[in-house]
Design an enzyme around this catalytic site. Structure first.
Site, PDB file in Angstrom:
ATOM      1  N   ASP A  14      -1.277   6.870 -10.196  1.00 58.17           N
ATOM      2  CA  ASP A  14      -0.321   6.815  -9.089  1.00 58.17           C
ATOM      3  C   ASP A  14      -1.024   7.004  -7.741  1.00 58.17           C
ATOM      4  O   ASP A  14      -2.069   7.643  -7.653  1.00 58.17           O
ATOM      5  CB  ASP A  14       0.739   7.907  -9.291  1.00 58.17           C
ATOM      6  N   ASN A  16      -1.580   4.307  -5.445  1.00 58.61           N
ATOM      7  CA  ASN A  16      -2.231   3.093  -4.896  1.00 58.61           C
ATOM      8  C   ASN A  16      -1.564   2.621  -3.607  1.00 58.61           C
ATOM      9  O   ASN A  16      -2.232   2.288  -2.627  1.00 58.61           O
ATOM     10  CB  ASN A  16      -2.141   1.932  -5.891  1.00 58.61           C
ATOM     11  N   GLY A  17      -0.227   2.563  -3.644  1.00 60.34           N
ATOM     12  CA  GLY A  17       0.524   2.043  -2.487  1.00 60.34           C
ATOM     13  C   GLY A  17       0.315   2.914  -1.252  1.00 60.34           C
ATOM     14  O   GLY A  17       0.010   2.424  -0.161  1.00 60.34           O
ATOM     15  N   ARG A  18       0.448   4.241  -1.455  1.00 61.19           N
ATOM     16  CA  ARG A  18       0.287   5.154  -0.317  1.00 61.19           C
ATOM     17  C   ARG A  18      -1.144   5.132   0.207  1.00 61.19           C
ATOM     18  O   ARG A  18      -1.391   5.228   1.405  1.00 61.19           O
ATOM     19  CB  ARG A  18       0.695   6.581  -0.719  1.00 61.19           C
ATOM     20  N   SER A  59       5.078  -0.457 -15.623  1.00 61.97           N
ATOM     21  CA  SER A  59       6.148   0.139 -16.435  1.00 61.97           C
ATOM     22  C   SER A  59       7.345  -0.803 -16.523  1.00 61.97           C
ATOM     23  O   SER A  59       7.473  -1.744 -15.732  1.00 61.97           O
ATOM     24  CB  SER A  59       6.587   1.474 -15.823  1.00 61.97           C
ATOM     25  N   THR A  60       8.243  -0.507 -17.468  1.00 58.22           N
ATOM     26  CA  THR A  60       9.469  -1.305 -17.588  1.00 58.22           C
ATOM     27  C   THR A  60      10.329  -1.160 -16.325  1.00 58.22           C
ATOM     28  O   THR A  60      11.208  -1.979 -16.077  1.00 58.22           O
ATOM     29  CB  THR A  60      10.292  -0.880 -18.833  1.00 58.22           C
ATOM     30  N   ASN A  62       8.896  -0.986 -13.244  1.00 56.74           N
ATOM     31  CA  ASN A  62       8.180  -1.588 -12.102  1.00 56.74           C
ATOM     32  C   ASN A  62       8.712  -2.974 -11.716  1.00 56.74           C
ATOM     33  O   ASN A  62       8.371  -3.494 -10.656  1.00 56.74           O
ATOM     34  CB  ASN A  62       6.668  -1.663 -12.371  1.00 56.74           C
ATOM     35  N   ARG A  65      10.185  -3.674  -8.207  1.00 55.52           N
ATOM     36  CA  ARG A  65       9.348  -3.848  -7.001  1.00 55.52           C
ATOM     37  C   ARG A  65       9.428  -5.297  -6.503  1.00 55.52           C
ATOM     38  O   ARG A  65       9.815  -6.199  -7.250  1.00 55.52           O
ATOM     39  CB  ARG A  65       7.897  -3.495  -7.329  1.00 55.52           C
ATOM     40  N   SER A 188       7.266  10.205 -16.001  1.00 56.11           N
ATOM     41  CA  SER A 188       7.712   8.837 -15.685  1.00 56.11           C
ATOM     42  C   SER A 188       7.760   7.883 -16.887  1.00 56.11           C
ATOM     43  O   SER A 188       7.273   6.751 -16.806  1.00 56.11           O
ATOM     44  CB  SER A 188       6.816   8.232 -14.596  1.00 56.11           C
TER      45      SER A 188
HETATM   46  C1  FPP Z   1       1.225   3.162  -9.260  1.00 55.20           C
HETATM   47  O1  FPP Z   1       0.956   3.366  -7.889  1.00 55.20           O
HETATM   48  C2  FPP Z   1       0.422   2.026  -9.756  1.00 55.20           C
HETATM   49  C3  FPP Z   1       0.930   0.895 -10.330  1.00 55.20           C
HETATM   50  C4  FPP Z   1       2.378   0.702 -10.549  1.00 55.20           C
HETATM   51  C5  FPP Z   1       0.065  -0.222 -10.717  1.00 55.20           C
HETATM   52  C6  FPP Z   1      -1.274   0.139 -11.243  1.00 55.20           C
HETATM   53  C7  FPP Z   1      -2.066  -1.084 -11.376  1.00 55.20           C
HETATM   54  C8  FPP Z   1      -3.401  -1.186 -11.211  1.00 55.20           C
HETATM   55  C9  FPP Z   1      -4.287  -0.027 -10.954  1.00 55.20           C
HETATM   56  C10 FPP Z   1      -4.082  -2.515 -11.287  1.00 55.20           C
HETATM   57  C11 FPP Z   1      -3.879  -3.183 -12.623  1.00 55.20           C
HETATM   58  C12 FPP Z   1      -5.128  -3.515 -13.220  1.00 55.20           C
HETATM   59  C13 FPP Z   1      -5.326  -3.700 -14.547  1.00 55.20           C
HETATM   60  C14 FPP Z   1      -6.699  -3.955 -15.012  1.00 55.20           C
HETATM   61  C15 FPP Z   1      -4.271  -3.663 -15.552  1.00 55.20           C
HETATM   62  P1  FPP Z   1       2.120   3.126  -6.816  1.00 55.20           P
HETATM   63  O2  FPP Z   1       2.087   1.701  -6.408  1.00 55.20           O
HETATM   64  O3  FPP Z   1       3.427   3.561  -7.372  1.00 55.20           O
HETATM   65  O4  FPP Z   1       1.640   4.044  -5.652  1.00 55.20           O
HETATM   66  P2  FPP Z   1       2.585   4.792  -4.588  1.00 55.20           P
HETATM   67  O5  FPP Z   1       3.324   5.856  -5.355  1.00 55.20           O
HETATM   68  O6  FPP Z   1       1.604   5.357  -3.623  1.00 55.20           O
HETATM   69  O7  FPP Z   1       3.490   3.759  -3.991  1.00 55.20           O
END
Ligand code: FPP
Length: 241
Positions: A14, A16-18, A59-60, A62, A65, A188
């Site tokens: 978790d 990535n987005g932030r 996830s199911t 996601n 988004r 989650s």
């Molecule tokens: C959660 O962070 C992350 C995800 C829903 C996606 C994760 C996917 C990858 C790391 C890339 C996929 C690569 C492979 C090889 C399968 P978030 O987006 O919910 O972060 P946030 O809470 O900051 O918004």
């Protein structure tokens, strides 16, 4: 180092987005950096001879988004398989996918199936990528599969542990250690059945910044946890005798 008792580590990647938003970038760039972190952690786990690792990649839930973000995640998955397939096989790393990946785009499914085939004989670390995965869905699906078996045999019973393993997506052992990055403290809908006795670790680090050093520090803390698995600690056992 590798604590001998660890069979299976599960990662909720978790933040990535932030991570991207904080840098003025599009969220998809955060997922891209997240994929690079995943590559580093896969290699680190393989070097530490950890047998099984699971990653929550989609996830199911996601699907809620924006379509653009969903597409970016699937493209990254395709890119990872295409770019890394040979390295994974040469490092003896086996790829599995858990979840209903029939809902993924055809190209993603094809490349994923190829990667699973090409690494099927590998006996080192198994990487279980959870794509269109939900723990509740996995348990409901297992119930349906079991009900169909019972109906066929005409006998009702409760599956034992090994039968249950066969009904779940991956058949991997229960999770020993779950690591969630990004600062939130929840599971989650991830590997709900397999996490019954997992030790839970929550890190404030955003997934793209999570490093093999951070993993080692959690592995060290894990060694100090008193895992009683419903029993008593050694000290309590001898006091009770
Ligand atoms: C959660 O962070 C992350 C995800 C829903 C996606 C994760 C996917 C990858 C790391 C890339 C996929 C690569 C492979 C090889 C399968 P978030 O987006 O919910 O972060 P946030 O809470 O900051 O918004």
């Amino acid at each position: 180092m590798k604590p001998e008792s660890i069979q299976h580590i599960a990662f909720i990647m978790d933040g990535n987005g932030r991570w991207a938003t904080a840098r003025g970038m599009d969220r998809s760039k955060g997922h891209r950096a997240g994929m690079e972190a995943l590559e580093r952690i896969v290699m680190a786990c393989s070097e530490r001879k950890l047998p099984y690792i699971s990653f929550y990649a989609f996830s199911t839930e996601n699907w809620k988004r924006p379509a653009r973000e969903i597409r970016a995640i699937f493209l990254l998955m395709e890119y990872f398989f295409r770019r890394r397939m040979k390295d994974l096989a040469s490092q003896n790393i086996r790829i599995l996918i858990s979840g209903d990946w029939s809902a993924l785009p055809t190209r993603s499914r094809e490349i994923a199936a190829r990667c699973i085939r090409e690494t099927a004989q590998c006996t080192g670390t198994t990487v279980n990528l959870c794509m269109n995965y939900g723990g509740q869905m996995e348990i409901r699906r297992a119930c349906a599969l079991w009900a169909a078996r019972c109906q066929q045999s005409g006998e009702f019973s409760i599956p034992d542990e090994s039968e249950m393993q066969e009904l779940l997506y991956s058949g991997l052992p229960d999770v020993d250690l779950m690591i969630r990055t990004g600062g939130d403290h929840r599971v989650s809908n991830f590997l709900l059945y397999q996490m019954a006795y997992a030790e839970l670790f929550f890190s404030d680090i955003a997934w793209p910044d999570f490093s093999p050093g951070d993993l080692d520090s959690i592995l060290q803390q894990f060694e100090n946890r008193d895992r009683r698995l419903g029993g008593l600690s050694l000290a309590a056992q001898s006091a009770a005798q």
